[in-house]
Design an enzyme around this catalytic site. Structure first.
Site, PDB file in Angstrom:
ATOM      1  N   SER A 170       0.983  -1.035   0.027  1.00 37.31           N
ATOM      2  CA  SER A 170      -0.070  -0.120  -0.306  1.00 37.31           C
ATOM      3  C   SER A 170       0.863   1.169  -0.302  1.00 37.31           C
ATOM      4  CB  SER A 170      -1.048  -0.136   1.311  1.00 37.31           C
ATOM      5  OG  SER A 170      -1.080   1.386   1.857  1.00 37.31           O
ATOM      6  N   LYS A 200       0.724  -3.155   4.883  1.00 39.61           N
ATOM      7  CA  LYS A 200      -0.161  -4.025   3.970  1.00 39.61           C
ATOM      8  C   LYS A 200       0.652  -5.096   2.880  1.00 39.61           C
ATOM      9  CE  LYS A 200      -3.790  -3.733   2.965  1.00 39.61           C
ATOM     10  NZ  LYS A 200      -4.432  -2.914   2.716  1.00 39.61           N
TER      11      LYS A 200
END
Ligand code: ARG
Length: 445
Positions: A278, A284
């Site tokens: 991300s 992430k």
């Protein structure tokens, strides 16, 4: 070069020329177009429809054009070549190289049977490539499955249901892909009839030999009806339907892998090579490969619906509407092949967290059905057994324990038929060895 200027008094509008042109996308048919023409001219020469030496020269030059294209010595540069389509491009190049002799190639042929031939040969080649890729993914599923012979929860309604094994789960997708492969092979068999020689729609006065061109090009037989031969696009719709089902299967697999790689499940980890990060959240790791495949399913379904809609209600025989078969079919083929490749990568690099899966099997009463089976074996009617086990589950929920944690005395309060042998029915590793559940183990070998 224009193939049809003779009866026109005025120049074609430039905008119309662009609108009409399929060359920017049908240039990928160059190989099929040239090999089709080579077969056609061979037959024209053999039948004495054009002089043998002309046929030989055309044949040889077409071969050179093909090799120049493949070696990059001749460019397929789309609109700048001023060709309406790939057929015009190849014929134009032939005439540029050998002059008037080249103008004899199109004897006894129309672009209608020519494009029908090219698309059929292209579709046939794509069916083979798709079959190979489907087999690749099937093998990857089998290998990854057999490397992790662990137990896992099987779901219905996405609620834990009964114990299965990871290889057996993978086997479900192997079965889907086996059907996909058969469907592709079946479509390929149906389409393998040669439309060449139908000409525009009504054959030709020349003494052509359709069986000969069909044989040279590896078709089973010439098409039965000229009108159908130039207007049939069923095989493209069938392949789009086959590909849509492949995408249904891939997107279901993706959905499961996306879910399982989440923090909530942690059953699997998707390899870094097939995930992305991300731009804002440093922690992430997103399952983009699977999400993209799931998303691309939409455009493949779109191509199927698109071509069905183009063909619906078209009068016989060829109509220019049918030029719209190409971009949708090409896009679907490119998309499905890429998705199969990506999923083969995702599956073969998948990290399977066997411990997490096995642990999940132990909560959620995945052995409740087997307790009912045990009672049935001891003479209790199934409906009564179902109700008794329901009560056992409630009691375990209240005690925050599993059924196998209950003592024999506790179990007997629900039904006196319980004895020591019940624990064999509660053990997950034993459960999958009973009855036809054995097949799960056998299939995964
Ligand atoms: N580009 C055309 C197509 O893709 C080729 C056939 C043209 N035939 C014709 N009668 N204009 O369908």
């Amino acid at each position: 070069m224009k193939l049809w200027g003779g009866r026109f008094r005025e120049q074609e509008n430039r905008m119309m020329e662009d609108f009409n042109s399929s060359f920017p996308f049908d240039d990928r048919l160059y190989k099929e177009d040239i090999t089709g023409s080579m077969a056609h001219v061979t037959m024209l020469g053999e039948q004495g429809i054009i002089p043998k030496e002309d046929a030989d020269l055309i044949y040889k030059t077409l071969g050179q054009i093909l090799s120049d294209l493949e070696k990059g010595r001749l460019a397929l540069t789309g609109k700048s070549q001023d060709a309406e389509d790939i057929h015009t491009f190849v014929e134009g190049e032939l005439i540029r190289r050998i002059g008037d002799v080249g103008k004899k190639l199109h004897t006894g042929r129309s672009r209608n049977d020519q494009v029908a031939l090219d698309m059929r040969m292209y579709a046939r080649r794509q069916a083979d490539e798709l079959i190979e890729k489907v087999q690749g993914l099937r093998k990857a599923l089998h290998t990854t499955g057999s490397q992790h012979p662990c137990l896992m929860p099987g779901y219905t309604h996405l609620q834990r249901a009964q114990v299965i094994t990871f290889p057996y789960w993978a086997g479900a997708y192997e079965s889907m892909l086996t059907r996909d492969e058969k469907r592709l092979a079946n479509t390929k068999e149906l389409l393998n009839e040669c439309p060449l020689g139908a000409a525009a729609l009504a054959g030709t006065t020349h003494n052509i030999d359709r069986s000969r061109t069909a044989q040279i090009l590896g078709f089973d037989r010439p098409a039965a009806n000229f009108i159908d031969a130039v207007s049939d696009r069923d095989y493209l719709i069938e392949l789009l339907s086959d590909m849509s089902l492949i995408m249904v299967h891939l997107s279901r697999l993706c959905e499961e892998l996306i879910l399982w790689s989440s923090q909530e499940f942690k059953f699997v980890d998707i390899d870094d090579a097939y995930a992305t990060g991300s731009s804002i959240m440093p922690q992430k790791k997103n399952p983009d490969a699977c999400e993209l495949v799931r998303g691309k399913t939409g455009r493949v379904f779109g191509s199927l619906t698109g071509l069905l809609t183009v063909m619906k209600g078209l009068p016989l025989a060829y109509d220019k509407d049918m030029q719209e078969d190409k971009e949708q079919f090409f896009d679907a083929v490119d998309t499905v092949k890429a998705c199969l490749d990506i999923m083969t990568g995702v599956v073969s690099t998948l990290k399977v967290n066997e411990n997490v899966m096995e642990k999940s099997v132990r909560s959620g009463f995945l052995n409740a059905t087997e307790v009912a089976d045990y009672l049935v074996d001891h003479g209790v009617p199934f409906r009564d057994a179902h109700a008794i086990v329901g009560r056992i589950v409630i009691a375990c929920e209240d005690k925050h324990c599993a059924i196998e944690d209950l003592t024999l005395d506790e179990l007997r309060t629900f039904d006196p038929v319980f004895d020591e042998s019940i624990y064999d029915f509660l053990d997950y590793h034993q459960i999958i060895r009973k009855g036809n559940k054995k097949e799960m183990l056998e299939a995964s070998k």
